[in-house]
Design an enzyme around this catalytic site. Structure first.
Site, short mmCIF file in Angstrom:
data_model
loop_
_atom_site.label_atom_id
_atom_site.label_comp_id
_atom_site.label_asym_id
_atom_site.label_seq_id
_atom_site.Cartn_x
_atom_site.Cartn_y
_atom_site.Cartn_z
N ASP A 1 -2.51 -10.77 9.51
CA ASP A 1 -1.71 -9.57 9.77
C ASP A 1 -0.89 -9.75 11.04
O ASP A 1 -0.05 -8.93 11.37
CB ASP A 1 -2.63 -8.35 9.95
N ASP B 1 -5.99 -7.15 -1.93
CA ASP B 1 -6.46 -6.97 -0.55
C ASP B 1 -7.94 -6.60 -0.51
O ASP B 1 -8.53 -6.19 -1.53
CB ASP B 1 -5.62 -5.85 0.10
N ASP C 1 0.83 -1.21 0.00
CA ASP C 1 0.00 0.00 0.00
C ASP C 1 0.87 1.27 0.00
O ASP C 1 1.99 1.25 0.48
CB ASP C 1 -0.86 -0.04 1.28
#
Ligand code: GLA
Length: 729
Positions: free
Chosen positions: A547, A477, A366
């Site tokens: 994560d 994602d 990102d």
């Protein structure tokens, strides 16, 4: 493999190892008879005893012994005297929900038909499987329900799904549709589920099935980290290597429901299908609706045996494209090192160092697109941020490749920020109700993928970046769940179809991208493993498992995930300490030993490693490359469950049986320094194996029956990787 015994009115699906059997009761009702280890014939030794139980309704008034309330059924109706959970609910034009689907005929097909627009297991040759299609018909409406059952020659699995065919002259309204339903006979069962949360996905929960119904579901617009579309029934004594297990897994990534319902007379009903809370479908005359499929696996060699069938079936006949059979690259991901403050200089210096360490792929996460300085803006505008990347991404990707590593890139295509050009030009492209301000999550909105214009936009936007960069990898994602289910594209009577249409739209986009970029390796992600499901794996053969990169937590997450999915699917990275999620400091050695249990990557600023750490990472990468064929394409055995013990262990055996990798972990130091012995699995008891580390030889029988001890060190978070090679006698 499939035949109908006309004398007994019984269907058999049998591959010599498993048998699935059901029959016709009263000529019209489908009665479950058996699903388990291969038997030659099912003559009814365990059939329920039918007698007049009282208070049971009887479709045949002359026969009070026969009631749908007690019949073990294959696809039960509602409203017909079976008061357990129905397999479907259909509203007819008169507003009623009374239908009666009875057996009409059947057909046996070679191979396995594909499911239009949906992910599903497949065959490469017609001889690999047979499919039974049983037609049920409702005399009043003219509608039909077709039940599909596929049995594979090589895998101990049955795939089931249904099609509803509207042969009437009026529209029908589907309110509930399960891909499968079946009733287990009376007995004691345990139920295992994989539930969790963001940062702690796929935790195994086990409890006895006593009374009542357990309902698992997601109405989040994704299979979700909270629940997995998976139920496993076992005998109470079943463990990893012994006992019977029946696993059910839905090949779908959206809202689902699974029901495990104890019946009043000892039976257990299992169902898996679309979540009726968010599902509804308007079926016009002549139309058909195809449900996603559910994979049913039987094992009499415990949970490991069940997992092996899921792993082999999925790795060989669910994943597609060139990456199905290739070993996967070791990657370095920019996220935990830099989050949004990434730029060209950082990328290039990381890529150069990654290449020196032996890493094969650099992934720009990102933060690379216009105005994306934090998570409150810019999603949807998939154009390069020229302040961070003044020479453009094409140049960057080439420079990364020139440094010796491939280039991969992150997208979150299904989303849009308010603060984005995409939202400003297409405010009608989001999922929302016109009457309320849409609810935000991570400051973002969800695009309405039921709308073909949105699908086209996504394919074009992602394709443009892939063409410019020639990226060999995409991390796809999805970081929020869906609220305010409403579409400005769909007419009022189809609003209830949005959840499923969203998934169909997403699958369509992924299929087009798979076709256009067959060489690109896609990795799924949804705030970690929030959409780690068999549906996504059809388009993307790996998923970022969580994560949470803390090595101790990852033992549980990866172990739970392995109940269904093979290690090759699990993105698992070595990250910096203190760990971002838990603050825990674990040794680099152990972080690697845990990440080795999947698809290895690094997610840290490798420029800050000390010379010793750098040397260690270089060694780790060499080790992983030498072992990855075994880890990624071998057979995986869970040996010690991290949820139950202070220790965990697993071993891998290569396809040719010549290499064995055993990983042992101890979480907290034990003051008594007790020895924990793990008994390896999958070895040849007659063969001899040499331990690489010291050249000492052991018999396969010794490693499996006497086991392997651990080392009595005074330390938390320790791990040992032992590699054995089979040697000639
Ligand atoms: C999610 C993913 C992370 C990272 C961030 C980027 O949280 O799970 O790995 O890609 O998004 O915003």
């Amino acid at each position: 493999m499939i035949f109908f015994d006309a004398q007994e009115n019984t269907f058999y699906l049998d591959n010599g190892r498993i048998t699935y059997c059901f029959g016709l009761a009263k000529e019209g009702y489908l009665e479950c008879r058996y699903f388990g280890r291969h038997i030659r014939r099912c003559n009814g030794s365990a059939r329920p005893w039918y007698f007049d139980r009282g208070f049971c309704s009887n479709p045949d008034p002359q026969d009070k012994r026969f009631s749908l309330d007690t019949l073990p059924q294959e696809y039960p109706d509602m409203n017909q005297g079976d008061f357990r959970s129905p397999a479907y609910v259909m509203q007819t034009p008169d507003g009623r929900r009374v239908t009666r689907f009875l057996f009409q005929g059947y057909e046996i097909l070679q191979g396995k038909p594909s499911l239009p627009g949906l992910p599903a297991t497949y065959v490469e040759h017609l001889q690999e499987a047979q499919t039974l299609v049983v037609r049920l018909a409702d005399a009043h409406t003219g509608a039909q329900i077709w039940l599909y059952y596929t049995i594979f020659r090589e895998y101990d699995a049955i795939c089931r799904h249904v099609e509803v065919v509207n042969g009437s002259t009026d529209a029908l309204w589907l309110e509930r549709l399960m891909a499968m339903s079946m009733d287990f006979p009376g007995g004691d069962y345990d139920l295992l589920t994989l539930s969790g949360s963001h940062l702690m996905e796929k935790v195994v929960h086990r409890r006895p099935v006593t009374a009542d119904a357990v309902v698992l579901d997601s109405c989040r617009g994704a299979s979700s980290p909270q629940q997995t579309p998976c139920v496993v029934l076992t005998e109470p004594q079943t463990d990893e290597s012994r006992g019977q297990a029946w696993g059910f897994n839905f090949v779908y990534s959206g809202d689902f429901q699974a029901v495990v319902q104890a019946g009043q007379y000892g039976s257990v009903r299992v169902q898996m299908g679309l979540n009726p809370l968010t599902f509804g479908w308007n079926l016009e005359p002549g139309q058909r609706f195809v449900s996603p499929e559910c994979v049913l696996v039987y094992s009499h060699t415990g949970l490991n045996g069940m997992s092996h069938t899921f792993h082999r079936l999925y790795a060989q006949r669910l994943f597609r494209g060139p990456w199905r059979d290739r070993v996967r690259p070791i990657l370095l991901n920019s996220w935990e090192a830099f989050t949004f403050s990434i730029d060209e200089e950082k990328c290039l210096s990381l890529a150069k160092q990654a290449s020196e360490l032996g890493i094969e792929l650099f992934v720009l996460d990102d933060g690379w697109f216009k105005n994306r300085v934090d998570d409150r803006r810019a999603l949807g505008d998939w154009v390069t941020d020229r302040t961070k990347f003044p020479h453009g991404l094409g140049r960057l990707a080439q420079a990364v490749r020139d440094a010796g590593v491939d280039f991969g890139i992150w997208f979150e295509p299904e989303m849009v920020s308010y603060d984005s050009d995409l939202y400003r030009s297409h405010p009608d492209w989001i999922i929302r109700s016109p009457d309320y301000a849409p609810i935000l999550s991570r400051s973002q909105l969800v695009l309405d993928l039921s709308n073909p214009a949105v699908q086209d936009y996504l394919v074009e936007a992602v394709s443009a970046v892939l063409e410019e960069t020639k990226a060999s990898y995409v991390k796809w994602d999805m970081n929020r769940h869906i609220t305010d289910l409403g579409s400005s594209w769909l007419p009022a009577r189809q609003q209830r179809e949005l959840s499923h249409r969203y998934m169909l739209g997403l699958y369509q986009v992924l299929e087009r991208l798979n076709q256009c970029f067959p060489q690109v390796l896609f990795e799924g992600c949804s705030s970690g493993g929030g959409r780690f499901d068999a549906g996504m794996l059809y388009y993307m053969p790996q998923t970022w498992a969580s994560d949470n990169t803390d090595a101790v937590c990852r033992l549980q997450i990866q172990s739970g995930t392995s109940l269904l999915f093979p290690p090759v699917t699990m993105g698992s990275h070595v990250s910096a300490v203190p760990n971002h999620q838990t603050g825990r400091i674990t040794p680099l050695e152990t972080r690697f030993a845990v990440a080795l249990g999947g698809n290895l990557g690094y997610e840290m600023d490798i420029r800050t490693l000390t010379p010793e750490e750098r040397e260690e990472v270089r060694r780790q990468i060499r080790t992983y490359k030498a072992l990855r064929e075994t880890v990624q394409h071998g057979t995986f055995y869970r040996l010690l469950d991290p949820q139950q013990h202070n220790d965990a262990a697993w071993n891998f055996v290569s396809q040719d049986g010549n290499t064995v990798v055993c990983c042992q972990y101890r979480v907290l130091a034990d003051p008594l320094r007790r020895t924990t012995v793990v008994r390896l699995q999958g070895l040849d008891p007659e063969a001899t194996y040499r331990r690489q580390e010291d050249g000492v030889c052991f018999g396969g029988d010794e490693l499996m029956y006497a086991g392997l001890g651990d080392r009595p060190v005074r330390q938390d978070f320790v791990s040992v990787i032992s590699v054995f090679e089979k040697v000639e006698p």
